[in-house]
Motif scaffolding. Structure first.
Motif, PDB file in Angstrom:
ATOM      1  N   LYS A 230      28.302  36.406  38.546  1.00 38.79           N
ATOM      2  CA  LYS A 230      29.752  36.324  38.743  1.00 38.79           C
ATOM      3  C   LYS A 230      30.108  36.720  40.176  1.00 38.79           C
ATOM      4  CE  LYS A 230      33.953  36.271  36.590  1.00 38.79           C
ATOM      5  NZ  LYS A 230      34.579  35.066  36.068  1.00 38.79           N
ATOM      6  N   SER A 233      35.564  36.966  41.034  1.00 33.20           N
ATOM      7  CA  SER A 233      36.210  37.467  39.822  1.00 33.20           C
ATOM      8  C   SER A 233      37.079  36.416  39.147  1.00 33.20           C
ATOM      9  CB  SER A 233      37.045  38.706  40.148  1.00 33.20           C
ATOM     10  OG  SER A 233      38.056  38.400  41.106  1.00 33.20           O
ATOM     11  N   ASP A 234      37.582  35.445  39.893  1.00 32.01           N
ATOM     12  CA  ASP A 234      38.494  34.457  39.314  1.00 32.01           C
ATOM     13  C   ASP A 234      37.833  33.120  38.999  1.00 32.01           C
ATOM     14  OD1 ASP A 234      38.069  33.759  41.943  1.00 32.01           O
ATOM     15  OD2 ASP A 234      40.159  33.204  42.342  1.00 32.01           O
ATOM     16  N   ASN A 292      26.491  43.018  37.281  1.00 30.90           N
ATOM     17  CA  ASN A 292      27.403  41.892  37.465  1.00 30.90           C
ATOM     18  C   ASN A 292      27.456  40.978  36.247  1.00 30.90           C
ATOM     19  OD1 ASN A 292      27.616  38.847  39.000  1.00 30.90           O
ATOM     20  ND2 ASN A 292      29.151  40.391  39.511  1.00 30.90           N
ATOM     21  N   LYS A 295      30.573  41.173  34.073  1.00 30.97           N
ATOM     22  CA  LYS A 295      31.811  40.620  34.597  1.00 30.97           C
ATOM     23  C   LYS A 295      31.936  39.167  34.122  1.00 30.97           C
ATOM     24  CE  LYS A 295      32.150  44.345  37.311  1.00 30.97           C
ATOM     25  NZ  LYS A 295      32.062  44.495  38.748  1.00 30.97           N
ATOM     26  N   ARG A 296      30.789  38.552  33.788  1.00 37.56           N
ATOM     27  CA  ARG A 296      30.790  37.176  33.279  1.00 37.56           C
ATOM     28  C   ARG A 296      31.116  37.147  31.790  1.00 37.56           C
ATOM     29  NH1 ARG A 296      26.569  34.654  30.571  1.00 37.56           N
ATOM     30  NH2 ARG A 296      26.825  32.404  30.327  1.00 37.56           N
ATOM     31  N   ALA A 299      34.694  38.304  30.897  1.00 36.86           N
ATOM     32  CA  ALA A 299      35.839  37.600  31.471  1.00 36.86           C
ATOM     33  C   ALA A 299      36.707  37.003  30.368  1.00 36.86           C
ATOM     34  CB  ALA A 299      35.365  36.505  32.417  1.00 36.86           C
ATOM     35  N   THR A 302      39.533  32.226  33.600  1.00 35.75           N
ATOM     36  CA  THR A 302      39.345  31.992  35.024  1.00 35.75           C
ATOM     37  C   THR A 302      40.440  31.036  35.490  1.00 35.75           C
ATOM     38  OG1 THR A 302      37.933  30.063  34.678  1.00 35.75           O
ATOM     39  CG2 THR A 302      36.845  32.217  34.724  1.00 35.75           C
ATOM     40  N   SER A 307      36.257  30.848  30.401  1.00 33.63           N
ATOM     41  CA  SER A 307      35.141  31.565  31.030  1.00 33.63           C
ATOM     42  C   SER A 307      33.793  30.943  30.679  1.00 33.63           C
ATOM     43  CB  SER A 307      35.139  33.033  30.584  1.00 33.63           C
ATOM     44  OG  SER A 307      34.691  33.148  29.241  1.00 33.63           O
ATOM     45  N   TRP A 431      38.731  48.843  44.656  1.00 33.04           N
ATOM     46  CA  TRP A 431      39.624  48.891  43.494  1.00 33.04           C
ATOM     47  C   TRP A 431      40.100  50.320  43.266  1.00 33.04           C
ATOM     48  CZ3 TRP A 431      40.215  51.344  38.872  1.00 33.04           C
ATOM     49  CH2 TRP A 431      41.058  50.756  37.915  1.00 33.04           C
TER      50      TRP A 431
END
Length: 440
Positions: A230, A233-234, A292, A295-296, A299, A302, A307, A431
């Protein structure tokens, strides 16, 4: 089997990359001149195992001696003239090293054959992004025109990346892999290039080789190819979807025309599927082995609207929202894996879970649902997946498939991944600065 020297001579090879991967999937190699091919074949070539990475060694330990498998010999003159790759099995003290991923998979395949008389065949979908690095280090989509809100299958995006995609396609076809499709995936800058399925070991070798080929061919064109799950993030993450089937005496053990559930599968196929579902949480530590990765799978959506990554261990027909999709009666597609997965470990652990399902005659439950119990959602983070792995003796036994009892690969792998998670967790991110700097 033809020996390595003969293969090299026929291919016009001048140098051989004697290649293997560590537990993280990092490709490691020494460049061996063809004049030393006999020595490579009979004695192997040595590596300091601790320097390699995650290979179960410390600085004091003896060398890993990697021995080539001539069946995996792969000429790659499209990378460098006269160059070839041969996949190798690391040994220590004359014995296969139990921490070597290729050795683990071979041991798991042997167990499947010995206990059930079955062979595993696998197809793999390799997804990746093509990026460029700006002068300030920022990573951007390699194709500046690839900025549509829904770029999946865009003919123009494929055409603009024609030279790269065609080079990879020609390479696969020259090698006899049977490349049959090359497409723009769901994220801006994301692509997938497919090849025909083969026996499990061959496919794992080809995934490792393909990642190398894609990376090198992209670099020649000033691009960065990443298999990171990922990177944005979007955008949609990159998967490593595995299509699995079991065969016996040259025939698939999966089809059954009398299947009352409507998917055309045999009892063996359903039990295999049930085993994978039963051990899904622990499997994710291997299928999604990076921070990571989560994060996939975590999700919600997107920019494209979906996702395409599973969150729950369910199965169904030709439905990409499931952890296991069954597109036809010949195979099951495991959609939990991502681009950081080590293909040898991913396949070995999945076969271990599926084999447990066969041995226990497990039932996957109703199509689209569960088995009457509430299966927990897939782990939310790497540390949760590690904890599931440590609590699951079946997946642990698959990682320990080549172990002699002295070496505990599953425990070593879990500890390495725990350390990876906490190394990430200890870093202060932008963040946190944005949310907390003046919040109190």
């Amino acid at each position: 089997m033809t020996d390595l020297a003969t293969l090299a001579e026929k291919a016009g090879t001048t140098f051989i990359l004697a290649l293997f991967v560590d537990l993280n999937g990092k490709p490691c190699a020494k460049l061996v001149p063809v004049e030393a091919v006999q020595q490579l074949q009979t004695e192997g070539v040595g590596f300091a195992g601790y320097a390699v990475g995650s290979m179960g060694q410390e600085p004091k330990d003896p060398d890993l001696m990697v021995l080539p498998d001539p069946a995996s010999f792969t000429p790659v003159p499209f990378i460098k003239e006269g160059l070839a790759i041969v996949h190798c099995d690391p040994h220590v003290g004359g014995k296969p090293w139990p921490f070597a991923p290729r050795v683990i998979l071979k041991s798991m395949l042997a167990r499947l054959q010995e206990t059930q008389g079955l062979e595993a065949y696998v197809g793999a979908e390799v997804e990746y992004f093509l990026l460029r690095r700006e002068a300030d280090g920022t990573l951007v989509t390699a194709d500046p025109g690839d900025n549509a809100a829904r770029p999946c299958y865009d003919a123009r995006g494929v055409t603009r990346m024609y030279e790269h995609l065609a080079a990879v396609s020609r390479a696969m076809n020259e090698l006899g892999w049977g490349n049959y499709a090359n497409d723009h995936e769901d994220g801006n800058g994301q692509f997938e290039q497919n090849f025909e399925y083969a026996d499990a070991l061959t496919t794992a070798d080809r995934v490792v080789t393909l990642r190398y080929l894609i990376s090198m061919l992209a670099e020649e064109r000033g691009m960065v190819a990443t298999f990171m799950p990922k990177p944005f993030s979007d955008r949609t993450g990159s998967g490593l979807h595995l299509h699995l089937s079991l065969w016996k005496d040259g025939e698939s053990a999966f089809p059954d025309g009398d299947d009352t559930r409507g998917l055309g599968l045999s009892g063996t196929a359903y039990s295999f599927t049930a085993g994978i579902l039963e051990h899904a949480s622990a499997l994710q530590a291997v299928l999604g082995p990076s921070v990571n990765s989560y994060k996939r799978t975590g999700a919600v959506a997107t920019t494209s609207g979906a996702s395409w990554a599973p969150s729950f261990p369910t199965y169904g027909g030709n439905d990409r929202t499931h952890f296991i999709r069954i597109p036809d009666h010949h195979r099951v597609e495991l959609r939990g894996g991502d681009g950081s997965a080590n293909p040898y470990l991913a396949i070995a652990a999945t076969i271990g879970a599926g084999l447990d399902g066969i041995e226990r005659d497990l039932d996957p439950g109703t199509v689209g649902g569960d088995n009457g119990t509430v299966r927990p959602p897939l782990p939310r983070t790497l540390i949760h997946a590690v904890e599931a792995l440590e609590a699951d003796p079946v997946v642990g036994a698959a990682l320990d498939a080549a172990s002699d009892g002295e070496h505990r690969v599953a425990a070593y792998f879990a500890e390495a991944k725990r350390a990876e998670f906490f190394a990430y967790h200890s870093r202060v991110t932008s963040w946190e600065i944005d949310h907390y700097l003046t919040a109190y």
